[in-house]
Design an enzyme around this catalytic site. Structure first.
Site, short mmCIF file in Angstrom:
data_model
loop_
_atom_site.label_atom_id
_atom_site.label_comp_id
_atom_site.label_asym_id
_atom_site.label_seq_id
_atom_site.Cartn_x
_atom_site.Cartn_y
_atom_site.Cartn_z
N ASP A 260 5.71 2.52 2.49
CA ASP A 260 4.81 1.39 2.73
C ASP A 260 3.95 1.75 3.94
OD1 ASP A 260 3.65 -1.00 3.52
OD2 ASP A 260 5.39 -2.21 2.97
N HIS A 261 2.66 1.94 3.71
CA HIS A 261 1.80 2.45 4.79
C HIS A 261 1.54 1.38 5.86
CE1 HIS A 261 -0.46 5.44 6.67
NE2 HIS A 261 -1.27 5.82 5.70
N ARG A 262 1.96 0.13 5.60
CA ARG A 262 1.82 -0.88 6.66
C ARG A 262 2.87 -0.66 7.75
NH1 ARG A 262 2.58 -6.02 2.94
NH2 ARG A 262 4.27 -4.63 2.31
N PRO B 201 0.85 -1.20 0.00
CA PRO B 201 0.00 0.00 0.00
C PRO B 201 0.89 1.25 0.00
CG PRO B 201 -0.03 -1.06 2.15
CD PRO B 201 0.87 -1.90 1.29
#
Ligand code: CAO
Length: 303
Positions: free
Chosen positions: A275-277, A103
């Site tokens: 990476d939005h995680r 993401p």
């Protein structure tokens, strides 16, 4: 009925995972239907030839996409068909996986590099045999930001975040055969001139097709600099298993309000995809603001 478990060795499973291939989609050609590395390669090849990405694995059910449009382009006008290079096929498979599985969010900022540019020009005049471009300053500033924000110098490993204590920086290099990302190792221990020399060497090696796979492994964070060409911003794709990548566009003179007047300042556009995680928006804004601060006043590298 439970799904059939594909028959493959751990090495083939790892290879398939790296390419984002769902082994249940692959037909095994070895004895008893066992899937070989060549079967996985053939699967990726046929997925690429069809223009579609290999199916992603990972419990989410994969990407259930409609087939890629099959068009007879010659019906509409003259065309020429050219095979993709080996690099294009490999980087295409990696980019498609990274784009589909991570993401991405991209944070934009501008760095005031007026003073940095004056220093860079001076360094260039004093060292005529070494080409000192803004990229070496960006490598140094990126290392400083990675030290300050360790979650950016990390990789996801299942439910763990692996934090690295080394600073190897990948540099996207454009070659006639496609994109490659050689890695500058231990960038924290190298000075600007040493980095400039190494950058010249790895880009020449990349363009002469002399990079080995070892030259492209172990990166912590990548920089994609399109500043020598142009552009105001772009959204780079993260080079997994890294968690962020810095895109750099062309610097330009801009009017900047100093509280009383507009000053003419040289501004460098930064585009950080993350990476939005692993990284949240506030951390990305802080990271990018810090990068801009360091580039705006290189004395901060000494802190
Ligand atoms: N703003 C303004 N000028 C810039 C600049 C910037 N951000 N970055 C570089 N320049 C200038 C350089 O100073 C140099 O100027 P001179 O010719 O006057 O000395 C000129 O642009 C060309 O620089 P360069 O491209 O040769 O060198 P670099 O260190 O900036 O980059 C390399 C080296 C290997 C990264 C680059 O050649 C390259 O391949 N870039 C493309 C990367 C790419 O394709 N990324 C996309 C990935 S996603 O598809």
């Amino acid at each position: 009925m439970p799904a059939k478990v594909p028959h493959a060795s751990p090495a083939v499973r790892l290879f398939a995972r790296e390419l984002g291939v769902d082994l249940s989609q692959v037909t095994g050609s070895a004895r008893a239907g066992r899937i070989s590395k060549e079967d996985v390669q053939a699967f990726v090849k046929s997925a690429l030839a069809g223009g579609g990405a290999p199916r992603a694995t990972g419990g989410g059910g994969g990407l259930d996409l409609i087939p890629w449009p099959k068009v007879d382009f010659a019906k509409f006008g003259p065309v020429e068909s050219k095979p993709l290079s080996r690099i294009q096929k490999l980087s295409g498979a990696n980019l498609a996986r990274n784009w589909a599985m991570i993401p991405h969010v991209t944070q934009f900022d501008d760095a005031d590099i007026t003073e940095m540019e004056a220093f860079r020009k001076k360094l260039g005049e004093e060292n005529k045999d070494t080409k000192v471009t803004p990229l070496v300053f960006l490598i140094k500033a990126a290392v400083a930001a990675l030290k300050k924000f360790p979650n950016f110098n990390a990789s996801l490993d299942g439910e763990n975040l692996v934090l690295k204590q080394y600073f190897h920086i990948g540099i996207a290099v454009d070659t006639p055969d496609g994109l490659v990302v050689p890695v500058i190792r231990d960038a924290d221990r190298k000075g600007l001139l040493e980095l400039a020399k190494e950058l010249g060497e790895i880009s020449a090696k990349a363009r002469d097709k002399k990079l080995t796979s070892a030259d492209m492994q172990g990166g912590c964070f990548s920089i994609s600099s399109l500043g020598g060409i142009g552009g105001t911003a772009f959204t780079p794709i993260i080079n997994a298993p890294e968690v962020a990548i810095l895109g750099v566009s062309r610097s330009a003179m801009k009017p900047v309000w100093n509280g009383k007047d507009f000053d003419a300042r040289l501004m460098l556009p930064l585009s950080l995809s993350y990476d939005h995680r692993v990284i949240d928006g506030a951390a990305a804004a802080r990271f990018t603001a810090y990068l801009a601060q360091v580039l705006g006043d290189l004395r901060r590298l000494l802190l």
